[in-house]
Scaffold this active site. Structure first.
Site, PDB file in Angstrom:
ATOM      1  N   TYR A 198      30.546  43.712  32.320  1.00  0.00           N
ATOM      2  CA  TYR A 198      31.838  43.018  32.261  1.00  0.00           C
ATOM      3  C   TYR A 198      32.214  42.701  30.812  1.00  0.00           C
ATOM      4  O   TYR A 198      33.357  42.876  30.396  1.00  0.00           O
ATOM      5  CB  TYR A 198      31.749  41.741  33.094  1.00  0.00           C
ATOM      6  CG  TYR A 198      33.064  41.070  33.407  1.00  0.00           C
ATOM      7  CD1 TYR A 198      33.953  41.649  34.315  1.00  0.00           C
ATOM      8  CD2 TYR A 198      33.401  39.849  32.835  1.00  0.00           C
ATOM      9  CE1 TYR A 198      35.149  41.026  34.621  1.00  0.00           C
ATOM     10  CE2 TYR A 198      34.599  39.225  33.142  1.00  0.00           C
ATOM     11  CZ  TYR A 198      35.472  39.814  34.032  1.00  0.00           C
ATOM     12  OH  TYR A 198      36.657  39.194  34.340  1.00  0.00           O
ATOM     13  N   ALA A 220      31.228  44.311  28.142  1.00  0.00           N
ATOM     14  CA  ALA A 220      31.565  45.573  27.480  1.00  0.00           C
ATOM     15  C   ALA A 220      32.986  46.012  27.837  1.00  0.00           C
ATOM     16  O   ALA A 220      33.751  46.444  26.972  1.00  0.00           O
ATOM     17  CB  ALA A 220      30.564  46.655  27.878  1.00  0.00           C
ATOM     18  N   ALA A 221      33.338  45.904  29.106  1.00  0.00           N
ATOM     19  CA  ALA A 221      34.668  46.322  29.546  1.00  0.00           C
ATOM     20  C   ALA A 221      35.756  45.460  28.926  1.00  0.00           C
ATOM     21  O   ALA A 221      36.767  45.970  28.418  1.00  0.00           O
ATOM     22  CB  ALA A 221      34.745  46.261  31.072  1.00  0.00           C
ATOM     23  N   LYS A 222      35.553  44.150  28.946  1.00  0.00           N
ATOM     24  CA  LYS A 222      36.587  43.248  28.442  1.00  0.00           C
ATOM     25  C   LYS A 222      36.672  43.278  26.916  1.00  0.00           C
ATOM     26  O   LYS A 222      37.763  43.106  26.350  1.00  0.00           O
ATOM     27  CB  LYS A 222      36.319  41.830  28.947  1.00  0.00           C
ATOM     28  CG  LYS A 222      36.462  41.679  30.471  1.00  0.00           C
ATOM     29  CD  LYS A 222      37.856  42.038  30.948  1.00  0.00           C
ATOM     30  CE  LYS A 222      38.045  41.679  32.422  1.00  0.00           C
ATOM     31  NZ  LYS A 222      39.426  41.960  32.903  1.00  0.00           N
ATOM     32  N   ASP A 261      44.434  52.705  43.422  1.00  0.00           N
ATOM     33  CA  ASP A 261      43.240  52.307  42.687  1.00  0.00           C
ATOM     34  C   ASP A 261      43.458  52.667  41.224  1.00  0.00           C
ATOM     35  O   ASP A 261      43.570  53.852  40.879  1.00  0.00           O
ATOM     36  CB  ASP A 261      42.029  53.049  43.263  1.00  0.00           C
ATOM     37  CG  ASP A 261      40.714  52.690  42.578  1.00  0.00           C
ATOM     38  OD1 ASP A 261      40.749  52.076  41.491  1.00  0.00           O
ATOM     39  OD2 ASP A 261      39.654  53.046  43.130  1.00  0.00           O
ATOM     40  N   GLY A 275      46.287  44.538  40.351  1.00  0.00           N
ATOM     41  CA  GLY A 275      45.455  43.517  40.982  1.00  0.00           C
ATOM     42  C   GLY A 275      46.245  42.246  41.217  1.00  0.00           C
ATOM     43  O   GLY A 275      45.753  41.144  40.988  1.00  0.00           O
ATOM     44  N   SER A 313      47.449  40.812  43.971  1.00  0.00           N
ATOM     45  CA  SER A 313      47.502  40.191  45.300  1.00  0.00           C
ATOM     46  C   SER A 313      46.831  38.823  45.367  1.00  0.00           C
ATOM     47  O   SER A 313      47.153  38.023  46.238  1.00  0.00           O
ATOM     48  CB  SER A 313      46.851  41.114  46.334  1.00  0.00           C
ATOM     49  OG  SER A 313      45.474  41.293  46.065  1.00  0.00           O
ATOM     50  N   ARG A 314      45.899  38.549  44.441  1.00  0.00           N
ATOM     51  CA  ARG A 314      45.131  37.301  44.528  1.00  0.00           C
ATOM     52  C   ARG A 314      44.859  36.741  43.145  1.00  0.00           C
ATOM     53  O   ARG A 314      45.046  37.397  42.135  1.00  0.00           O
ATOM     54  CB  ARG A 314      43.795  37.548  45.236  1.00  0.00           C
ATOM     55  CG  ARG A 314      43.900  37.962  46.676  1.00  0.00           C
ATOM     56  CD  ARG A 314      42.527  38.154  47.296  1.00  0.00           C
ATOM     57  NE  ARG A 314      41.812  39.264  46.671  1.00  0.00           N
ATOM     58  CZ  ARG A 314      40.519  39.523  46.846  1.00  0.00           C
ATOM     59  NH1 ARG A 314      39.789  38.727  47.623  1.00  0.00           N
ATOM     60  NH2 ARG A 314      39.940  40.553  46.250  1.00  0.00           N
TER      61      ARG A 314
END
Length: 242
Positions: free
Chosen positions: A154, A156-158, A59, A8, A10-11
């Site tokens: 979010y 949970a993922a982090k 991806d 990720g 690019s930005r």
């Protein structure tokens, strides 16, 4: 030759990390999923400041794409390996849990956690042999520490990424690989542009949102030789908002 890979990249925070790490002299691989124009712009910015960079489209949540991209890269770079991996790719789909769709849950979890798993597992086989060493830096979030309403997916993922960081750090430390996480709070990026900044700034003790470059500075330190004795840590970059 040693390379740096930023997912990720690019930005936003990813771009700032690419720009900062390119100053180490190691070439940077800028991973992106769809926005090729932004990735090209990041590469141009790196080259303008004297660094080297290349693009690698895949991806992170798709194992087949990860393997195909890395197979092609390794075939083109038989004497090189990725020594610094920054797992930065992520996405937000905020919603209260009782209204959250399956896709809003799975896309956030898949990119953050499956992306970490597929790519880190793949690259460790080159970092670990013969104690080559390496640096893995995972971009977590204040949301993964504090939990934020409307961000159960979010958070949970982090939070899961933090747990994986602490476990993996113990597994690979004997091979000279460190694994750390940084947990940004509110940072001025595209991802936070839709948030009510004036209201949220009142919650931050320093009274402002952070800058991507401030996150990149911490990542650069963790990627350096000076940080060789730091592993399994989570460093918050949040202006005092806990």
């Amino acid at each position: 030759m040693k390379y740096i890979l930023v997912t990720g990249g690019s930005r936003g925070i990813g771009r700032a990390v690419c720009l900062r790490l390119s100053q180490t002299g190691m070439p940077v691989i800028i991973n992106y999923r769809s926005n090729e124009a932004a990735a090209e712009e990041t590469r141009s910015m790196i080259e303008q400041q004297g660094g080297k960079a290349e693009l690698l489209k895949f991806d992170v949540s798709d194992k087949q794409q990860v393997d195909a991209a890395m197979d092609a890269w390794e075939a083109a770079h038989p004497d090189d390996y990725v020594a610094v991996l920054v797992n930065n790719a992520g996405v937000r789909h905020d919603n209260v849990l009782f209204m959250m769709g399956d896709d809003e849950w799975h896309s956030v979890i898949d990119i953050t956690l499956n992306g970490f798993f597929y790519l880190t597992r793949r690259l460790l086989k080159h970092m670990m042999p013969r104690r080559r060493g390496g640096r893995i830096i995972n971009i977590s979030s204040l949301s993964g520490i504090k939990g934020l309403p409307g961000q159960a997916n979010y958070s949970a993922a982090k939070a899961g990424l933090i747990g994986a960081t602490k476990a993996l750090a113990q597994e690979v430390a004997p091979r000279g690989v460190t694994v750390n996480a940084v947990a940004p709070g509110f940072i001025e990026t595209d991802m936070t542009s839709s948030l009510p900044q004036d209201e949220l700034k009142k919650l931050v003790p320093v009274g402002r949102f952070g800058k991507p470059e401030e996150v990149a500075a911490v990542v650069a330190f963790l990627a350096s030789d000076e940080a060789a004795y730091i592993t399994g840590e989570v460093i918050s970059i949040n202006g005092g908002l806990y």
